[in-house]
Design an enzyme around this catalytic site. Structure first.
Site, PDB file in Angstrom:
ATOM      1  N   GLU B  24       0.834  -1.195   0.000  1.00  0.00           N
ATOM      2  CA  GLU B  24       0.000   0.000   0.000  1.00  0.00           C
ATOM      3  C   GLU B  24       0.874   1.252   0.000  1.00  0.00           C
ATOM      4  O   GLU B  24       0.473   2.316  -0.448  1.00  0.00           O
ATOM      5  CB  GLU B  24      -0.836  -0.110   1.271  1.00  0.00           C
ATOM      6  CG  GLU B  24      -1.932   0.843   1.505  1.00  0.00           C
ATOM      7  CD  GLU B  24      -1.560   2.044   2.370  1.00  0.00           C
ATOM      8  OE1 GLU B  24      -2.394   2.925   2.467  1.00  0.00           O
ATOM      9  OE2 GLU B  24      -0.435   2.105   2.897  1.00  0.00           O
ATOM     10  N   LYS B 225      18.332   4.993   9.433  1.00  0.00           N
ATOM     11  CA  LYS B 225      18.420   3.606   8.969  1.00  0.00           C
ATOM     12  C   LYS B 225      19.796   3.069   9.347  1.00  0.00           C
ATOM     13  O   LYS B 225      20.780   3.799   9.253  1.00  0.00           O
ATOM     14  CB  LYS B 225      18.247   3.570   7.437  1.00  0.00           C
ATOM     15  CG  LYS B 225      16.924   4.149   6.967  1.00  0.00           C
ATOM     16  CD  LYS B 225      16.875   4.226   5.447  1.00  0.00           C
ATOM     17  CE  LYS B 225      17.649   5.410   4.911  1.00  0.00           C
ATOM     18  NZ  LYS B 225      17.580   5.551   3.469  1.00  0.00           N
ATOM     19  N   ASP B 250      19.195   1.719  -2.201  1.00  0.00           N
ATOM     20  CA  ASP B 250      20.375   1.292  -2.953  1.00  0.00           C
ATOM     21  C   ASP B 250      21.462   0.719  -2.057  1.00  0.00           C
ATOM     22  O   ASP B 250      22.524   0.321  -2.548  1.00  0.00           O
ATOM     23  CB  ASP B 250      20.945   2.474  -3.773  1.00  0.00           C
ATOM     24  CG  ASP B 250      21.516   3.566  -2.878  1.00  0.00           C
ATOM     25  OD1 ASP B 250      22.565   4.145  -3.237  1.00  0.00           O
ATOM     26  OD2 ASP B 250      20.924   3.856  -1.820  1.00  0.00           O
TER      27      ASP B 250
END
Lengths: 208, 302
Positions: B24, B225, B250
């Site tokens: 979603e 992250k 990436d």
């Protein structure tokens, strides 16, 4: 000495993230080196077409205590280590802090080494304590035995470990960074053979 | 957790329709996925338009803390992409959001080793700060009698990418962490390299964090992250579960790990830091991958 003993090619250059001491010793040993304090004045320009060039003849990067440390040096060192095939990454030592002034502790070489190590994702060859390189060199130069040596220091994870790794007796003095509570803390795993307040105790005890 | 099971090797993206229908929300990393330096990567505008036309929510998560969400909004606009500020989650924003989430006292200060993005986000969140780019001009002289003072009210040190990084800042940050009781050591991210220009890689935020870690011997709390802080934050904000999300990035050790840690689907693009060819091994488990040239092409075929 490490470079000499490992037959570092005289055609190769050494990039130094550090101060005059390293540059002086490298020059004395006949190596071509650059970087050092002068690079502390250099800045990087992050514009679209800017390309940061580096000398492809650098065969070793030596990192030590550097109060002029900056992004330029970090990037230069990283490029050499990452892109020059076989480029060595040498650390003079990894001490986190030191008493650069008597009033307080300051970041040590361990800071600069960690910065470069995190950027290139490689561990350095450490030539200073607690690595036994200096001891091996001393033993060869002076024909000594470590069982007849006593290492005296104020730091458990460099001085005392250095002595233990090489088979010396070890004496911790409490006149520097380590306190008695530090030594006796349950989390401490490095135990010298002996400890005392300062080196002068050797004289005082003999006089008793 | 997924990592405990046998690693499933990555599969090349072929059935884009199946991927798109199965989620979603798409979370996109920015550097190396949307742009490289200040250049837009080919095919990105059509890809984003396609996904929006299919009713997908788009979120942009970047570890680059040099800009605030507002400043990133401007960057998207300059590149011709229509992205709402509320869809952008930079690690600069994450640092401020983290401090808010723990009710960091407003009478405490934050010392910043980093750039404007962090300062702007802290200000927006109502926190007092010191440091930032201006400390890049401060020099120290290691001579007898020189003593560096530090503000005893600093309750957190936030470290991110800092092109003005110097010895003064490391010492200031170290003094706060070591000597102010309970002082937090927060890292926006630990990326080893970053694409500041499109021509080459540059030493990343991980270097500055590494330096402070090297001096304090303390591990930081990472808000960017692959820590899932930003994932949990946006899942809560948009009322979605992570299984409804596909993370597109990436980098294996930040983007893909972020997605896996959070329980999302993961799609690796080869347009960023990774060079073709490379071997996909266990660290790329459960990720699908596509090359930059075919991501847009793949998704546009749907």
């Amino acid at each position: 000495m490490f470079l000499k003993l490992n037959n570092f090619s005289p055609e190769k250059k050494v990039y130094v993230v550090g101060e005059d001491g390293i540059l002086d010793e490298l020059k004395l040993a006949g190596f071509e080196c650059f970087g050092g304090p002068e690079d502390g004045k250099k800045n990087i320009m992050l514009e679209a077409n800017f390309y940061f060039d580096h000398d492809k003849n650098v065969g070793a990067v030596v990192v030590g205590l550097d109060q002029y440390f900056n992004y330029y040096k970090m990037q230069y060192a990283s490029l050499c280590i990452r892109e020059n095939p076989g480029c060595l990454f040498i650390a003079t030592n990894r001490d986190p802090t030191g008493h650069m002034t008597s009033a307080q502790e300051w970041p040590g070489a361990g800071t600069m080494v960690a910065a470069v190590s995190c950027s290139v994702q490689k561990e350095p060859i450490v030539v200073g304590k607690p690595s036994s390189f200096l001891m091996d060199f001393l033993l060869k130069s002076f024909n000594l035995e470590t069982s007849r040596m006593c290492m005296v220091g104020d730091r458990l994870d460099t001085d005392i470990l250095f002595g233990q790794n090489t088979g010396c007796k070890t004496l911790l003095v409490l006149s520097g960074v380590t306190t008695l509570p530090d030594l006796q803390d349950a989390s401490n795993t490095i135990h010298p053979d002996l400890y005392t307040n300062s080196v002068h105790d050797l004289v005082k005890l003999l006089q008793q | 957790m997924a990592a405990a099971a046998a690693a499933v090797p990555a599969a090349k993206l072929e059935d884009a329709e199946a991927l798109i229908d199965s989620v979603e929300t798409f979370i996109f990393d920015c550097d190396g996925v949307i742009w490289k330096g200040d250049k837009l990567i080919d095919g990105v505008p059509e890809t984003l338009d396609l996904l929006r036309s299919k009713g997908k929510r788009l979120v942009f998560v970047t570890n680059n803390s040099t800009k605030s969400r507002k400043q990133y909004g401007k960057k998207f606009e300059t590149l011709g992409l229509s992205v709402n500020e509320e869809e952008i989650f930079a690690s600069s924003f994450a640092a401020a959001a983290y401090l808010q989430s723990i009710d960091f006292p407003k009478d405490k200060k934050v010392y910043v080793i980093g750039e404007e993005g962090i300062l702007k986000e802290l200000e927006l969140a109502g926190f007092q700060y010191l440091g930032g780019p201006t400390d890049g001009d401060k020099k120290i002289e290691l001579k007898p009698g020189f003593y560096m003072e530090h503000d005893k009210d600093v309750g957190a040190v936030v470290v991110g990418f800092d092109r003005y990084f110097n010895y003064y800042k490391v010492q200031y940050g170290t003094l706060c962490i070591r000597e102010n009781p309970g002082c937090l050591f927060i890292a926006t991210n630990r990326d080893a390299v970053t694409h500041l220009t499109d021509a080459q890689e540059w030493a990343g935020g991980g270097s500055m964090v590494g330096a402070v870690l090297g001096s304090t011997k303390q591990e930081p709390l990472v808000v960017g992250k692959p820590s899932t802080f930003m994932m949990d934050y946006l899942a809560k904000k948009f009322g979605i579960t992570t299984s409804q999300i596909c993370m597109v990035g990436d980098r294996l050790d930040t983007d893909v790990l972020f997605g896996q840690n959070g329980g999302c689907k993961t799609l690796l693009v080869l347009s960023g830091i990774l060079i073709i060819p490379f071997t996909l091994n266990s660290s790329a488990s459960s990720a699908e991958f596509a090359s930059a040239l075919t991501l847009a092409g793949c998704l546009l075929q749907v």
